[in-house]
Design a protein around this motif. Structure first.
Motif, PDB file in Angstrom:
ATOM      1  N   VAL A  66       4.193  33.061  67.001  1.00  0.00           N
ATOM      2  CA  VAL A  66       4.905  33.915  67.791  1.00  0.00           C
ATOM      3  C   VAL A  66       5.579  33.447  68.705  1.00  0.00           C
ATOM      4  N   ASN A  67       5.246  32.677  69.500  1.00  0.00           N
ATOM      5  CA  ASN A  67       5.882  31.932  70.682  1.00  0.00           C
ATOM      6  C   ASN A  67       6.910  30.854  70.243  1.00  0.00           C
ATOM      7  N   ALA A  68       6.336  30.286  69.259  1.00  0.00           N
ATOM      8  CA  ALA A  68       7.556  29.319  68.668  1.00  0.00           C
ATOM      9  C   ALA A  68       8.810  30.062  68.055  1.00  0.00           C
ATOM     10  N   LEU A  69       8.369  31.114  67.187  1.00  0.00           N
ATOM     11  CA  LEU A  69       9.398  32.120  66.877  1.00  0.00           C
ATOM     12  C   LEU A  69      10.272  32.524  67.954  1.00  0.00           C
ATOM     13  N   LEU A  70       9.777  32.983  69.096  1.00  0.00           N
ATOM     14  CA  LEU A  70      10.350  33.624  70.260  1.00  0.00           C
ATOM     15  C   LEU A  70      11.411  32.436  70.491  1.00  0.00           C
ATOM     16  N   ALA A  71      10.749  31.278  70.790  1.00  0.00           N
ATOM     17  CA  ALA A  71      11.602  30.242  71.313  1.00  0.00           C
ATOM     18  C   ALA A  71      12.831  29.664  70.206  1.00  0.00           C
ATOM     19  N   ASP A  72      12.413  29.628  68.897  1.00  0.00           N
ATOM     20  CA  ASP A  72      13.367  29.069  67.910  1.00  0.00           C
ATOM     21  C   ASP A  72      14.598  30.283  67.929  1.00  0.00           C
ATOM     22  N   THR A  73      14.296  31.519  68.091  1.00  0.00           N
ATOM     23  CA  THR A  73      15.428  32.539  68.130  1.00  0.00           C
ATOM     24  C   THR A  73      16.177  32.463  69.224  1.00  0.00           C
ATOM     25  N   GLU A  74      15.563  32.008  70.373  1.00  0.00           N
ATOM     26  CA  GLU A  74      16.133  31.969  71.622  1.00  0.00           C
ATOM     27  C   GLU A  74      16.378  33.506  72.261  1.00  0.00           C
ATOM     28  N   ALA A  75      15.185  34.289  71.863  1.00  0.00           N
ATOM     29  CA  ALA A  75      15.149  35.742  72.306  1.00  0.00           C
ATOM     30  C   ALA A  75      15.626  35.979  73.781  1.00  0.00           C
TER      31      ALA A  75
END
Length: 170
Positions: A66-75
């Protein structure tokens, strides 16, 4: 649910028209490129989100994903409201960002809230032996076992009943 869009009854997002219908059905707003690259990116996001269900019993792995996805999406959270939704609500990406990025940020944040609430055990894979659908168990006692995409609960209950009836007669 995006994750199940290829797990029951084949590929449901096979072309850009199907993706458009899906997005319209769930009220997704913002930029749409309506091309093969966008469709491929949504398919990759779907697989990435699906992998979270496969490790749902390992909180540390889920948190990492989840942290990686938040980072990759530049939330980047911001408050907004629309004519069709006048209450203030949170968006996590610009309406100009690519579709996969907006979808991924929203899904990652929903999963983050689930983790923060100690409710990761609500992420389940359907218990029917012939189904790979995932589900989010919203039952009070977290006892739901079957998805509602393939009528799995009904089919399993009917099969159990018929088995009991055969054993009674045998």
């Amino acid at each position: 649910m995006l994750v199940n869009s290829n797990r029951v009854d084949g590929e449901q997002l096979g072309d850009t028209a199907a993706l458009d219908a899906y997005l319209d059905g769930f009220g997704w707003t913002g930029r749409r490129d309506r091309d093969g690259a966008e469709l491929d990116s949504v398919h990759r996001l779907r697989e990435r989100i699906g992998r979270i269900w496969t490790v749902a019993d390992d909180e540390e792995r889920v948190v990492g994903q989840v942290n990686a996805l938040l980072a990759d999406t530049e939330a980047s959270p911001w408050l907004t409201r629309h004519e069709e939704m006048p209450e203030w609500h949170l968006h996590l990406a610009s309406i100009h960002d690519p579709l996969w990025q907006r979808m991924g940020a929203e899904m990652a944040m929903a999963l983050a809230d689930l983790i923060r609430g100690g409710e990761l055990r609500r992420l389940k894979i359907c218990a029917a032996p012939d189904c790979e659908a995932v589900l989010f168990d919203v039952s009070r006692n977290r006892s739901r076992m079957f998805c509602d995409t393939g009528n799995c609960g009904n089919r399993q209950h009917v099969a159990a009943y018929r088995s009991r009836e055969r054993n009674k007669d045998g």
